[in-house]
Design an enzyme around this catalytic site. Structure first.
Site, short mmCIF file in Angstrom:
data_model
loop_
_atom_site.label_atom_id
_atom_site.label_comp_id
_atom_site.label_asym_id
_atom_site.label_seq_id
_atom_site.Cartn_x
_atom_site.Cartn_y
_atom_site.Cartn_z
N GLU A 109 -13.65 -4.84 9.65
CA GLU A 109 -12.66 -3.76 9.74
C GLU A 109 -12.10 -3.47 8.36
O GLU A 109 -12.06 -4.34 7.48
CB GLU A 109 -11.57 -4.19 10.74
CG GLU A 109 -10.42 -3.25 10.94
CD GLU A 109 -10.78 -1.86 11.46
OE1 GLU A 109 -11.63 -1.19 10.85
OE2 GLU A 109 -10.18 -1.42 12.45
N ASP A 113 -3.16 -3.38 10.32
CA ASP A 113 -1.81 -2.87 10.10
C ASP A 113 -0.91 -3.49 11.16
O ASP A 113 -0.47 -4.63 11.02
CB ASP A 113 -1.90 -1.33 10.17
CG ASP A 113 -0.61 -0.62 9.86
OD1 ASP A 113 0.24 -1.19 9.17
OD2 ASP A 113 -0.44 0.53 10.31
N PHE A 162 0.80 3.43 2.53
CA PHE A 162 -0.32 4.11 3.18
C PHE A 162 -1.40 4.28 2.12
O PHE A 162 -1.19 4.92 1.09
CB PHE A 162 0.08 5.47 3.76
CG PHE A 162 -1.04 6.05 4.57
CD1 PHE A 162 -1.27 5.60 5.87
CD2 PHE A 162 -1.88 7.01 4.04
CE1 PHE A 162 -2.34 6.10 6.61
CE2 PHE A 162 -2.95 7.51 4.78
CZ PHE A 162 -3.17 7.06 6.07
P1 5GP Z 1 -3.48 -1.10 13.59
O1 5GP Z 1 -3.92 -1.01 15.02
O2 5GP Z 1 -3.70 -2.44 12.96
O3 5GP Z 1 -2.05 -0.64 13.41
O4 5GP Z 1 -4.26 0.01 12.80
C1 5GP Z 1 -5.54 -0.10 12.37
C2 5GP Z 1 -6.06 1.25 11.98
O5 5GP Z 1 -5.03 2.15 11.53
C3 5GP Z 1 -7.00 1.10 10.82
O6 5GP Z 1 -8.31 0.81 11.24
C4 5GP Z 1 -6.88 2.43 10.13
O7 5GP Z 1 -7.75 3.35 10.74
C5 5GP Z 1 -5.45 2.88 10.39
N1 5GP Z 1 -4.57 2.53 9.25
C6 5GP Z 1 -3.61 1.59 9.20
N2 5GP Z 1 -3.02 1.55 7.99
C7 5GP Z 1 -3.65 2.49 7.24
C8 5GP Z 1 -3.52 2.92 5.87
O8 5GP Z 1 -2.70 2.45 5.07
N3 5GP Z 1 -4.35 3.91 5.47
C9 5GP Z 1 -5.28 4.50 6.29
N4 5GP Z 1 -6.04 5.46 5.79
N5 5GP Z 1 -5.43 4.11 7.58
C10 5GP Z 1 -4.63 3.12 8.04
#
Ligand code: 5GP
Length: 190
Positions: A109, A113, A162
């Protein structure tokens, strides 16, 4: 190709980006992770599962740093929310083409986040009878974690910014950057 006198702006040196991890830093760390995975998975014929679209770049470089027999698959997952935050609602948009019972799975992955997407995906894969399910993630925004997710192979911990580049997008833009950058002003970025 005809040359034009109009100069197109460079995406790689876009002033709205601040480099957080250079191409060199990414490639050096990925080689180290590849060597570690080579040692841990020797003889296990692991199945690496890349999560579309963001992890493609990391997966493709990581694969070439792993010197043992393996195979790859892709999954696509959609998580709902705003353009920069996940809501936690997860749906599988593209599933695996093969059964994984008895296989050693390594999910690849781009970034963890809140952990909501990965905790759903890892539990889903474990329920299919895999021999083991581990996670390789390039980036970890640990401060934002809502669900505990164990990252077995981590590229870099990063602060709560971000980020874009090296597969990560903002409204489908910036995936092609060879480095990871902080988007300074998302309002003007797409
Ligand atoms: P989670 O479920 O862990 O919150 O999010 C995972 C997904 O959110 C990642 O695979 C990605 O697609 C998106 N995401 C989370 N943080 C970022 C970031 O800082 N930049 C970008 N471009 N996508 C993010």
């Amino acid at each position: 190709m005809a040359t034009s006198s109009v100069r197109m702006p460079s995406e790689f040196s876009n002033p709205n980006l601040e480099v957080l991890l250079s191409e060199q830093q990414l490639q050096t760390r990925i080689k180290e992770l590849g060597a570690e995975i080579t040692r841990d998975y020797a003889g296990l014929n692991p199945l690496l599962i890349g999560v579309l679209k963001g992890a493609c770049f990391f997966l493709s470089d990581l694969l070439r740093a792993i010197d043992t027999r393996l195979s790859i698959e892709f999954m696509a997952i959609s998580s709902y929310g705003s353009s920069t935050r996940t809501s936690g609602e997860v749906r599988i948009m593209k599933d695996l083409d093969v059964p994984i019972e008895g296989r050693h799975i390594l999910v690849v992955e781009d970034i963890v986040d809140t952990g909501l997407t990965l905790s759903y995906l890892l539990a889903n894969l474990k329920s299919r009878g895999a021999a083991s399910v581990k996670l390789a993630a390039l980036l970890d925004k640990h401060e934002r974690r809502e669900k505990d997710v164990k990252i077995d192979y981590l590229g870099f911990p990063i602060p709560d910014y971000f980020v874009v580049g090296y597969g990560l997008d903002f409204a489908e833009r910036y995936r092609n950057l060879p480095f990871i950058a902080v988007l300074k002003n998302p309002e003007t970025a797409s």
